[in-house]
Write a protein that holds these residues in place. Structure first.
Motif, PDB file in Angstrom:
ATOM      1  N   VAL A  39       1.045  -1.095   0.071  1.00  0.00           N
ATOM      2  CA  VAL A  39       0.081   0.042   0.167  1.00  0.00           C
ATOM      3  C   VAL A  39       0.759   1.164  -0.128  1.00  0.00           C
ATOM      4  O   VAL A  39       0.610   2.274  -0.691  1.00  0.00           O
ATOM      5  N   PHE A  40       1.737   1.259   0.631  1.00  0.00           N
ATOM      6  CA  PHE A  40       3.012   2.432   0.895  1.00  0.00           C
ATOM      7  C   PHE A  40       3.663   2.669  -0.496  1.00  0.00           C
ATOM      8  O   PHE A  40       3.730   3.626  -0.905  1.00  0.00           O
ATOM      9  N   ILE A  41       3.842   1.352  -1.251  1.00  0.00           N
ATOM     10  CA  ILE A  41       4.393   1.569  -2.536  1.00  0.00           C
ATOM     11  C   ILE A  41       3.701   1.894  -3.859  1.00  0.00           C
ATOM     12  O   ILE A  41       3.924   2.553  -4.314  1.00  0.00           O
ATOM     13  N   PHE A  65      -4.084   4.732   2.252  1.00  0.00           N
ATOM     14  CA  PHE A  65      -4.141   5.584   0.854  1.00  0.00           C
ATOM     15  C   PHE A  65      -5.119   6.679   0.941  1.00  0.00           C
ATOM     16  O   PHE A  65      -4.805   7.948   0.273  1.00  0.00           O
ATOM     17  N   VAL A  66      -6.183   6.714   1.686  1.00  0.00           N
ATOM     18  CA  VAL A  66      -6.952   7.869   1.782  1.00  0.00           C
ATOM     19  C   VAL A  66      -6.005   8.865   2.393  1.00  0.00           C
ATOM     20  O   VAL A  66      -6.253  10.163   1.922  1.00  0.00           O
ATOM     21  N   TRP A  67      -5.396   8.740   3.666  1.00  0.00           N
ATOM     22  CA  TRP A  67      -4.623   9.603   4.043  1.00  0.00           C
ATOM     23  C   TRP A  67      -3.595  10.285   3.215  1.00  0.00           C
ATOM     24  O   TRP A  67      -3.568  11.467   3.158  1.00  0.00           O
ATOM     25  N   LEU A  68      -2.982   9.635   2.414  1.00  0.00           N
ATOM     26  CA  LEU A  68      -2.033  10.123   1.374  1.00  0.00           C
ATOM     27  C   LEU A  68      -2.839  10.880   0.206  1.00  0.00           C
ATOM     28  O   LEU A  68      -2.164  11.980  -0.198  1.00  0.00           O
ATOM     29  N   LEU A  96      -6.434  -0.934   5.586  1.00  0.00           N
ATOM     30  CA  LEU A  96      -5.181  -0.679   4.581  1.00  0.00           C
ATOM     31  C   LEU A  96      -5.549   0.504   3.833  1.00  0.00           C
ATOM     32  O   LEU A  96      -5.001   1.316   3.338  1.00  0.00           O
ATOM     33  N   ALA A  97      -6.996   0.501   3.408  1.00  0.00           N
ATOM     34  CA  ALA A  97      -7.404   1.570   2.476  1.00  0.00           C
ATOM     35  C   ALA A  97      -7.363   3.022   3.084  1.00  0.00           C
ATOM     36  O   ALA A  97      -7.369   4.000   2.348  1.00  0.00           O
ATOM     37  N   GLY A  98      -7.297   3.005   4.539  1.00  0.00           N
ATOM     38  CA  GLY A  98      -7.115   4.347   5.062  1.00  0.00           C
ATOM     39  C   GLY A  98      -6.003   4.930   5.098  1.00  0.00           C
ATOM     40  O   GLY A  98      -5.798   6.136   4.897  1.00  0.00           O
ATOM     41  N   LEU A 127       1.999   5.900   9.724  1.00  0.00           N
ATOM     42  CA  LEU A 127       2.404   5.298  10.811  1.00  0.00           C
ATOM     43  C   LEU A 127       1.231   5.217  12.142  1.00  0.00           C
ATOM     44  O   LEU A 127       1.569   4.276  12.672  1.00  0.00           O
ATOM     45  N   ALA A 128       0.846   6.423  12.324  1.00  0.00           N
ATOM     46  CA  ALA A 128      -0.101   6.570  13.182  1.00  0.00           C
ATOM     47  C   ALA A 128      -1.166   5.784  13.120  1.00  0.00           C
ATOM     48  O   ALA A 128      -1.853   5.060  14.074  1.00  0.00           O
ATOM     49  N   LEU A 129      -1.750   5.564  11.959  1.00  0.00           N
ATOM     50  CA  LEU A 129      -2.997   4.850  11.545  1.00  0.00           C
ATOM     51  C   LEU A 129      -2.460   3.348  11.667  1.00  0.00           C
ATOM     52  O   LEU A 129      -3.265   2.583  12.072  1.00  0.00           O
TER      53      LEU A 129
END
Length: 380
Positions: free
Chosen positions: A45-47, A127-130, A123-125, A197-199
């Motif tokens: 997800v990060f990549i 991406f939403v934060w990004l 996990l989708a959270g 990281l917080a999430l």
């Protein structure tokens, strides 16, 4: 009644911009479905999140400086703030599309791998934060491009950087457009990392504390400062940057000579169909490769032992959309074709710029092939 903040708009030069984030999200979903480990999925997800946003970045930001409306209206005494507002509207629509495609891809891939919709939603959270940080930071990309896309004195540091970073690929004034998008998206990704990281800590069971709030709010505040400065920086260089960008775009496009037409097109009997086939080949990037990808993927679904899951279906729909997208381009050429063919002794449908047979061949055959293969896999 048109509000004061609105400006005239022309058709976008990238009518299928929604395809890029949709295909990127589909491939991302397939990668997520290949691993059931939570740590691996979070790394994917990060990549993959920045890659999904990068896939549609040019289309989202195009109306700030690259759009035809900016070049045509820049000669008028219109405040740059109104141009910025016009680009911001298109930017929001594109970012919302990328958000929906990416979040759906994560949910489908995470659910297919682990079978837990709640874990996939967490996990989708990330991406939403990004996307939240990207929505705040990305308007600074065209602002920096407008400021750095001007002509500076020879001794100016920005002028020297333009000459060194251009590498001969484009004019010095357009060099900033090669680097600003990636750097801006990289800044959004960097600012999103503490919040992600917080999430992750909260999803792991930790109670909400001041540390988590700080990891979320401090990067958001920094992004907000960048966003506040964007309109002012954009205003400083808008008029000059648009002129230099338009000149660089015409230089890179080369002479207005169409590519040669394949010999088999000349054997098409109907003039209207021959014209539409020529337009389809010239206006669609790699049309035969699109068909090959669709057929290869359909063959893969036919030969694989396991039935396709959500990610595989997402990729199938993405490839089908990639093949069907040129129909929109052909529909936009219909009025022009009708004016060309009006005086020829052809049936009424062809004189109107339509070719039902070609439309059926493009729209029906690949879709029917894909549906038949999916039905064969699912049905006994």
């Amino acid at each position: 009644m048109r509000s004061r903040s609105e400006l005239p708009r022309w058709r976008a030069d990238w009518p299928h911009a929604w395809l890029a984030p949709a295909l990127a999200a589909a491939c991302w979903s397939l990668a997520l479905a290949s691993s059931a480990e939570a740590a691996t999925q979070r790394s994917l997800v990060f990549i993959g999140g920045p890659l999904v946003l990068l896939a549609g970045l040019h289309a989202r930001l195009g109306e700030y400086l690259h759009g035809r409306a900016r070049e045509r209206l820049a000669v008028l005494p219109v405040a740059p703030a109104r141009h910025f507002a016009a680009g911001l509207r298109a930017h929001r629509h594109g970012l919302l599309l990328a958000l929906l495609c990416g979040a759906l891809g994560v949910c489908l891939g995470g659910t297919a791998a682990g079978g837990d919709p709640i874990a996939a939603a967490l996990l989708a959270g990330d991406f939403v934060w990004l996307c939240v940080l990207a929505a705040v930071v990305e308007p600074a990309i065209p602002a920096a491009a407008a400021y750095g896309g001007r002509r500076f004195p020879e001794a100016h540091p920005i002028r020297q950087a333009q000459a060194q970073l251009g590498g001969g690929w484009t004019s010095a004034e357009a060099t900033v457009h090669l680097y600003a998008p990636a750097l801006g998206l990289g800044l959004a990704t960097l600012l999103a990392m503490p919040g992600q990281l917080a999430l992750a800590l909260l999803a792991g069971g930790q109670a909400l504390a001041g540390l988590h709030v700080g990891l979320l709010l401090l990067p958001l505040a920094i992004a907000g400062l960048v966003r506040m400065a964007a309109p002012r920086v954009y205003t400083l260089g808008f008029f000059e940057a648009v002129a230099w960008l338009a000149e660089a775009t015409r230089s890179l496009a080369g002479p207005p000579e169409p590519p040669p037409r394949p010999a088999w097109v000349a054997r098409v009997a109907s003039p209207a169909t021959r014209l539409l086939v020529t337009q389809w080949l010239r206006l669609t990037p790699v049309p035969l490769l699109r068909l090959a990808l669709l057929i290869a993927w359909a063959g893969y679904l036919l030969l694989r032992a396991a039935p396709p899951g959500g990610p595989a279906i997402a990729v199938s729909l993405g490839l089908a959309a990639l093949w069907l997208a040129p129909l929109q381009t052909l529909a936009r050429q219909r009025r022009r074709n009708a004016a060309t063919l009006a005086g020829l002794p052809l049936p009424a449908a062809q004189r109107a710029g339509r070719s039902p047979g070609l439309t059926l061949a493009i729209a029906g055959v690949p879709a029917l092939l894909l549906l038949a293969l999916l039905g064969r896999v699912y049905l006994p």
